[in-house]
Each structure stands twice: as C-alpha cells, then as structure tokens.
Design an enzyme around this catalytic site. Structure first.
Site, short mmCIF file in Angstrom:
data_model
loop_
_atom_site.label_atom_id
_atom_site.label_comp_id
_atom_site.label_asym_id
_atom_site.label_seq_id
_atom_site.Cartn_x
_atom_site.Cartn_y
_atom_site.Cartn_z
CB ILE A 1 34.32 7.94 12.31
CG1 ILE A 1 34.55 8.68 10.98
CG2 ILE A 1 34.09 6.44 12.07
CD1 ILE A 1 33.41 8.61 9.97
NE ARG B 1 35.70 0.37 16.76
CZ ARG B 1 36.92 -0.03 16.44
NH1 ARG B 1 37.85 0.00 17.35
NH2 ARG B 1 37.20 -0.45 15.25
N PRO B 2 29.44 -1.08 18.23
CG PRO B 2 27.28 -0.33 17.74
CD PRO B 2 28.67 0.16 18.07
CB ILE B 3 29.23 -6.20 15.45
CG1 ILE B 3 28.73 -7.19 16.51
CG2 ILE B 3 30.68 -5.86 15.66
CD1 ILE B 3 29.25 -8.62 16.27
CG ASP B 4 24.07 -2.21 15.26
OD1 ASP B 4 25.28 -1.91 15.42
OD2 ASP B 4 23.22 -1.41 14.83
NE ARG C 1 35.58 -2.85 18.39
CZ ARG C 1 34.43 -3.07 19.02
NH1 ARG C 1 34.42 -3.26 20.30
NH2 ARG C 1 33.30 -3.08 18.33
NE ARG D 1 45.53 -3.85 18.71
CZ ARG D 1 44.23 -3.71 18.87
NH1 ARG D 1 43.78 -3.01 19.87
NH2 ARG D 1 43.39 -4.26 18.03
CE LYS E 1 45.58 -1.84 12.43
NZ LYS E 1 44.19 -2.02 12.89
CG ASN E 2 42.73 -1.31 9.50
OD1 ASN E 2 43.10 -2.12 10.35
ND2 ASN E 2 42.40 -0.07 9.79
CG ASP F 1 41.97 4.53 11.39
OD1 ASP F 1 41.30 4.66 12.42
OD2 ASP F 1 41.90 3.53 10.65
CB CYS G 1 37.26 -0.45 22.25
SG CYS G 1 37.18 0.67 20.88
N1 EPU Z 1 28.96 1.00 13.74
C1 EPU Z 1 27.71 0.67 14.23
N2 EPU Z 1 27.28 -0.63 14.06
C2 EPU Z 1 28.03 -1.57 13.40
C3 EPU Z 1 29.29 -1.22 12.91
C4 EPU Z 1 29.73 0.09 13.09
O1 EPU Z 1 27.03 1.48 14.83
O2 EPU Z 1 27.57 -2.72 13.29
C5 EPU Z 1 29.45 2.38 13.94
C6 EPU Z 1 30.73 2.42 14.77
O3 EPU Z 1 30.46 2.41 16.15
C7 EPU Z 1 31.38 3.69 14.29
C8 EPU Z 1 30.99 3.74 12.82
O4 EPU Z 1 29.85 2.87 12.68
O5 EPU Z 1 30.84 4.78 14.96
C9 EPU Z 1 32.05 3.30 11.85
O6 EPU Z 1 32.64 2.08 12.29
P1 EPU Z 1 33.22 1.01 11.30
O7 EPU Z 1 32.40 -0.24 11.39
O8 EPU Z 1 33.44 1.59 9.95
O9 EPU Z 1 34.63 0.71 11.99
P2 EPU Z 1 35.36 -0.69 12.01
O10 EPU Z 1 35.03 -1.41 10.76
O11 EPU Z 1 35.10 -1.35 13.31
C10 EPU Z 1 37.53 0.04 10.75
C11 EPU Z 1 39.00 0.05 11.04
C12 EPU Z 1 39.29 1.11 12.08
C13 EPU Z 1 38.82 2.46 11.52
C14 EPU Z 1 37.34 2.40 11.16
C15 EPU Z 1 36.82 3.66 10.50
C16 EPU Z 1 39.64 -2.23 10.62
C17 EPU Z 1 40.12 -3.53 11.14
N3 EPU Z 1 39.40 -1.27 11.51
O12 EPU Z 1 36.87 -0.26 11.98
O13 EPU Z 1 40.69 1.13 12.27
O14 EPU Z 1 39.02 3.47 12.48
O15 EPU Z 1 37.11 1.31 10.25
O16 EPU Z 1 37.54 3.95 9.38
O17 EPU Z 1 39.51 -2.06 9.41
C18 EPU Z 1 42.72 1.50 13.41
O18 EPU Z 1 43.31 0.94 12.50
O19 EPU Z 1 43.32 2.15 14.30
C19 EPU Z 1 41.26 1.42 13.49
C20 EPU Z 1 40.59 1.66 14.62
#
Ligand code: EPU
Length: 437
Positions: free
Chosen positions: A335, A125-128, A96, A405, A22-23, A313, A120
C-alpha cells in the site's frame, strides 16, 4: 517531548477494552460539516488526531463540544454557519486526513480551500484521486500557493452533480471524501473500485442517519442518490480494529493471556487468520477476542492489502511478532512505498531484518535487547512498544507523540494487563520533528 520507558519480560494477563476507531471518527467528524444541525458522535477516542480535527472544524466556524466525565467519549458538532470553509497548512501539515473536509465543504458551501498535504514518513500520499473525483462531480479545481481550491458552478445552483466515478486505485479517505460530497449532489453518483474498509461503511451509516441515500458502502460499488439537505443525527463509532490487533499481538508476543474486549471480531478476520498461521491461539466471541500466547511462534509470510486483506496499519506490529517467530517471514508492503521505518529500529534491538524494496525479510527467533529507539510514525511506534515488551532490559522510545495520535491511553491499558511502562519528560537532547503522517 515525552518518551516511553518499557521494561520487557512480563507476560500480559487480563482484559483490555478497545476504544472507538480513529479512522472512522475522523471522517464522521468531517461529515458534520454537511448539515447546519447538530451531529452527536459517541465512542470518539481521545487521541491527538481527534483534537486536531476539533481545531480544524472550529477554525471554520463549527461549534465542537467535547463531553466531560462519563460522557467524555461523546462529541457534538454543530456547523450552523461556516464562515471560513478552509483548512490551513498549519493544521493539514500535522494531520493529512484534514483533506477529508474538501468534499463536504464544497458540497455544502460551494467552495473550499484546503492546503495540499506534503509527503510523509510512510510515502508520498498524493490526493489526486480526491481531486479527480470531485472534478467528475462538476467541481472546478485550481491549485495555487500549496492550496487546492474547489468551487461549484453558480449557473448550476452551486451544487455538485451526480456522476459515474471509477477510482484508478483504491483509496480509503478518497472514497470517504467523495462519498460525503455525493450526498448533496444533484442526481445519482455511482462510485466504483471503492475502498471496502469498515470505516467507509461506518461513515455511510452516519450519513444515512443524516438523511443521505447511500447503498453499497463496504463493497466496491457505492450508489448515492443526492439529496438537497442533510439533518442532524446521533451515531456510535465502530471499535478500532487496529488497536484491537495491536493488543492481540501484545498478548501473543509476551506469552500472555489477554481478553481484548469491546472489539468487532468480524473486522479482524485477516489479522486472526494470519496470526493462526504463526501458531497464535485465539478464541472469538461476539465482541471480544481472547489471545493465549502459550504456543511457540512460527514464521509466516505476509502481504498487506486493502480490506478485507491484511491491513498496512498492522504491518509494523506483525513485523515485531515475526522477530520472535522461528524461521524466515517475508513481509511485502503493497500500500505505501516507505513503510518500513520501524525495521531499522527493531534491528537496533537485535532483530535480523533485511529490506529489499517493498519486501522485508525477517529471520526470526533472535532475542531482543532494550535500546533507545525513535518512533517514526504511528504504527511504527506501536511495533516498537511491542518489541520493548519482550526485550531484555529497559527500552526508551522517543517521539511518542506519534503514538498519542492514534492510541488512547496506551500506557494505562498496558499497565492494566501487567506491563512495566512509564512516560517520562525530556531525557534526550531535542531533535527536529519528522513530517506528519
Ligand atoms: N493514493 C494516491 N492518490 C490519492 C490517494 C491515495 O495515489 O489521491 C495512494 C496512496 O499514496 C497510497 C494508496 O493510494 O499508496 C492508498 O492510500 P489511501 O488513500 O487508501 O490512504 P489514506 O486514505 O490516506 C487511510 C488511513 C491510513 C491507512 C490507509 C490505508 C485514515 C485517516 N487514514 O489513509 O491510516 O494506512 O488508509 O489503509 O483513514 C494510520 O491510521 O496509521 C494510517 C496511516
């Protein structure tokens, strides 16, 4: 709302076939926005998040065709025209990773409008970091009314420009978002402190097949030479390492003998190593892992880490395993700040778990007894399924939509190896839905 009813006690025996990841599929679908030619993706899992992504791309004007019959894991996406480069709150709030369209849209269309995801069930989980990275590539970013708007400069030909980007912390979808954006930027982008997950490398393989010039994906430094245009391609999505890990634990926990087929054991190293520490016996072939659950389980501490470390995960599923291992296991979640929602449900089934901040202390070896439990997110649901498989009696898991999902046909797959599991309609009064992951 569907529930799963599971009667525990059966050792799982036989073969389970693993679906596409999926990811990896989600960013690859978003990558199709980078070209006006068709992108054909094979081995797409049939799960809810893929359906949400289909809706998201279709709402922008892309044609998304799902395969039928024997080709039902194939999806063809043609983003010939993108009338509305937008991702609405309605869709982002349910998934997200919809924010993965931000980079490709601004790179291809010169503008993008994407809803900001809220918090969530597993953390803020910000996207900054996505936003900072796009700013480094020259995008102008504004935030208003809950939306991020990114635009390029018309004086620079409406193109992003290559730059050096160092991520403040490792982010999987942040790396993917920026990687996609950089493929169409003017000049070279060097990204450092990138996520090294196999899903990032899979996305890069698709992008290179589309004509991108990417080197180093799968390592922490990725170099991208921007090109003016990308073309269509055909790509096969890698197997889902988290689904594979979940079934390996199911085999071990139930004292069964399961052949987990169609996976990539190279992506499972940290998981297999940790399971070996707990006494789980596995035998690895090129594309399968056989798990033999005939040994007693022993406690082992765990730290979740970015790839190649043990994945967050799989933390919830590992916790289910340690409830049945002799001794005390300390599980540290590095994480996400709130990813222990399953612990209290496991406690309701008889587990002995104490949470102290980011650490869970599991005193294993307590028998589990069936109960009515609530799934709070995708992987938490998987851990409750695993616990139910060894609990005494019939466990009822509510809010299975979380499981749908990300796990394709989980009850059929489990039934195929001897689990007693069925899906039923509404047998509890309705409760408010929890926020999206
Ligand atoms: N983070 C920030 N700012 C950002 C982005 C991330 O502070 O702009 C922080 C997050 O809050 C978190 C850490 O960085 O504490 C890592 O987050 P990451 O961005 O790596 O997570 P993600 O990309 O949102 C993906 C997977 C998740 C998986 C995580 C970690 C996808 C679609 N989702 O999420 O999968 O847990 O990486 O490996 O690829 C799942 O499949 O159940 C799932 C939640």
């Amino acid at each position: 709302m569907d529930k799963l009813v599971i009667r525990g006690g059966n050792p799982l025996l036989g073969t389970v076939r693993i679906s596409g990841a999926k990811n990896a599929a989600l960013p690859c679908m978003a990558a199709a926005l980078l070209t006006d030619e068709p992108v054909i993706l094979e081995n797409i899992p049939q799960v809810r998040d893929i359906e949400t992504t289909r809706k998201l791309l279709a709402a922008m004007g892309a044609e998304v065709e799902l395969g039928y019959g024997r080709a039902h894991h194939r999806t063809t996406i043609c983003a010939h025209t993108l009338a509305a480069p937008e991702a609405s709150y309605e869709l982002v709030k349910t998934m997200r990773s919809s924010t993965l369209v931000l980079g490709p849209l601004v790179a291809r269309c010169g503008r993008a409008r994407v809803s900001l995801p809220g918090g969530c069930a597993i953390g803020a989980r910000p996207i900054d970091l996505h936003i900072k990275g796009l700013e480094r590539l020259g995008a102008k970013i504004t935030q208003e009314h809950g939306y991020v708007e990114a635009t390029t400069d018309p004086l620079k030909g409406d193109r992003l420009r290559g730059a050096e980007v160092v991520f403040d912390r490792i982010t999987v979808t942040g790396t993917e978002d920026l990687l996609m954006a950089a493929t169409l930027a003017d000049g070279e982008t060097v990204m450092q402190n990138c996520a090294r997950e196999p899903e990032v490398a899979d996305l890069a393989a698709l992008l290179n097949a589309m004509g991108a010039k990417i080197q180093g994906a799968g390592t922490s430094t990725i170099r991208v030479k921007g090109v003016a245009k990308l073309h269509g391609a055909r790509h096969r999505i890698i197997p889902d390492r988290i689904e594979a890990g979940t079934f390996i634990i199911a085999g071990a926990l139930t004292g069964g003998d399961v052949n987990v087929a169609g996976c990539d054991p190279a992506h499972l190293t940290a998981i297999l190593q940790k399971l070996a520490e707990t006494g789980v016996k596995t035998s690895v072939k090129a594309d399968s892992v056989r798990v033999m659950g005939d040994q007693p389980l022993a406690a082992a501490d765990l730290n979740t880490e970015e790839y190649p470390g043990f994945p967050t995960d799989m933390q919830a599923q590992y916790m289910a395993l340690t409830t049945q291992a002799a001794g005390t296991s300390i599980i540290t979640e590095n994480i996400f700040e709130n990813r222990f929602m399953h612990a209290q449900e496991l406690v309701r089934m008889g587990a002995n778990i104490k949470i102290e901040g980011r650490r869970a202390i599991v005193r294993g070896g307590t028998p589990l007894s069936a109960a009515a439990v609530l799934a709070s997110d995708l992987r938490a649901s998987a851990s409750l399924v695993l616990a139910a498989l060894v609990a005494d009696g019939e466990t009822i898991i509510d809010r299975v939509y979380h499981l749908d999902r990300g796990y394709e046909n989980i009850e059929e797959k489990l039934k195929g190896v001897g689990a007693e599991i069925r899906r039923v309609g509404n047998i509890f009064p309705k409760r408010a839905a929890s926020p999206a992951q």
